[in-house]
Enzyme design. Structure first.
Site, mmCIF file in Angstrom:
data_model
loop_
_atom_site.group_PDB
_atom_site.id
_atom_site.type_symbol
_atom_site.label_atom_id
_atom_site.label_comp_id
_atom_site.label_asym_id
_atom_site.label_seq_id
_atom_site.Cartn_x
_atom_site.Cartn_y
_atom_site.Cartn_z
ATOM 1 N N THR A 12 0.853 -1.190 0.000
ATOM 2 C CA THR A 12 0.000 0.000 0.000
ATOM 3 C C THR A 12 0.891 1.242 0.000
ATOM 4 O OG1 THR A 12 -0.164 0.191 2.423
ATOM 5 C CG2 THR A 12 -1.764 -1.251 1.318
ATOM 6 N N GLY A 13 0.375 2.322 -0.568
ATOM 7 C CA GLY A 13 1.194 3.525 -0.706
ATOM 8 C C GLY A 13 2.393 3.250 -1.594
ATOM 9 N N GLY A 14 2.163 2.501 -2.681
ATOM 10 C CA GLY A 14 3.261 2.037 -3.527
ATOM 11 C C GLY A 14 3.614 2.949 -4.688
ATOM 12 N N SER A 16 4.862 6.100 -4.633
ATOM 13 C CA SER A 16 5.974 7.041 -4.460
ATOM 14 C C SER A 16 6.712 6.721 -3.165
ATOM 15 C CB SER A 16 5.454 8.489 -4.415
ATOM 16 O OG SER A 16 4.634 8.677 -3.271
ATOM 17 N N GLY A 17 7.808 7.423 -2.946
ATOM 18 C CA GLY A 17 8.505 7.366 -1.670
ATOM 19 C C GLY A 17 8.944 5.968 -1.268
ATOM 20 N N ILE A 18 8.736 5.648 0.008
ATOM 21 C CA ILE A 18 9.182 4.364 0.567
ATOM 22 C C ILE A 18 8.504 3.196 -0.142
ATOM 23 C CG2 ILE A 18 9.118 2.919 2.641
ATOM 24 C CD1 ILE A 18 9.354 5.620 4.257
ATOM 25 N N SER A 141 6.068 4.466 12.932
ATOM 26 C CA SER A 141 6.703 5.785 12.989
ATOM 27 C C SER A 141 7.475 6.007 14.284
ATOM 28 C CB SER A 141 5.646 6.880 12.868
ATOM 29 O OG SER A 141 6.246 8.159 12.980
ATOM 30 N N TYR A 156 -1.539 11.879 14.437
ATOM 31 C CA TYR A 156 -0.658 11.024 13.626
ATOM 32 C C TYR A 156 0.065 10.021 14.522
ATOM 33 C CZ TYR A 156 3.594 9.842 10.958
ATOM 34 O OH TYR A 156 4.640 9.185 10.350
#
Length: 256
Positions: A12-14, A16-18, A141, A156
């Site tokens: 997931t969140g694939g 950009s970035g990490i 985090s 957050y």
């Protein structure tokens, strides 16, 4: 190294970035990958960057805060590639704002995207893995471990603390199915998330001021976190479950 030959990975969140860096590294080590994000164009572009052949990466757009999105991502991986071996629950959002200014809408955005999203995507993945075993890696985090005055992040941090607690609970519950679950806890990593609330010029100005915040003297890069995620997903970590691994340049160890 081809630690992931024949493995199928959902991230997931694939786009950009990490997440994108992690997807690229899995593919480089022999895996086939399904990536999720909210923006289909960005995902399709990331997939082309990672695998110009178009054979090893599929995309599924959708907001991970809707449990149906996580279920659809798992279904897409299984129906296209035949199974699911690894879930990288990476999607997250970040926009520091003082506690006294946080609205219910802000709170819901963090809790739904970070905690609810990871919770139900992990559930869908565990159902797909329960007969074969597998691995889940969450992006948690450093802010869930330690508060930083310069980046007020109450909602957050609370959401990510939930992610960390979920890792410990699922490690115990899913161990009988031979499913391992761990998390990485990054400090400041230079990804496009900062462009979501700062201009390009602000990012260029502000991010270098955080270098010295890390005892090792520099901000993290996506590859720093991706390397840790791949380790936790690999057989090299076969006796590690329920762990939160700080990937933070030394921040949680202490301060100069």
């Amino acid at each position: 190294m081809n630690r992931f030959n024949g493995k199928v990975v959902a991230i997931t969140g694939g786009g950009s970035g990490i997440g994108k860096e992690t997807a690229a590294r899995f593919v480089a080590e022999g895996a086939r990958v399904a990536i999720n994000g909210r923006n289909l164009d960005k995902l399709a572009s990331a997939a082309r960057d990672i695998d110009p052949s178009g054979q090893k990466v599929i995309v599924l757009a959708g907001d991970i805060s809707d449990p149906e999105t996580g279920a659809a991502l798992v279904d897409a991986a299984v129906s296209t590639f035949g199974k699911l071996d690894v879930l990288v629950n990476n999607a997250g959002v970040f926009n520091p704002k003082p506690f006294l200014d946080l609205t219910e809408k802000d709170y819901d955005w963090y809790l739904d995207t970070i905690l609810k999203g990871k919770f139900f995507t992990a559930q869908a993945a565990a159902k797909a893995m329960k007969d074969t075993g597998g691995v889940i890696v969450q992006t948690g985090s450093m802010w869930a471990i330690q508060a930083i005055g310069a980046t007020p992040s109450a909602a957050y941090s609370a959401a990510n603390a939930g992610v960390h607690a979920m890792v410990r609970n699922l490690a115990i519950e899913l161990a009988p199915y031979k499913i391992r679950i761990n998390a990485v806890a990054p400090a400041v990593v230079e990804t496009p998330v900062y462009n979501t609330f700062m201009s390009d010029d602000q990012v260029k100005e502000v991010l270098p001021t955080f270098d010295a915040f890390h005892p090792l003297g520099r901000n993290g890069q996506p590859q720093d976190v991706a390397e840790a995620i791949l380790f936790l997903a690999s057989e090299q970590a076969s006796w590690i479950t329920g762990a939160i691994l700080p990937v933070d340049g030394g921040v949680t160890a202490g301060h100069h």
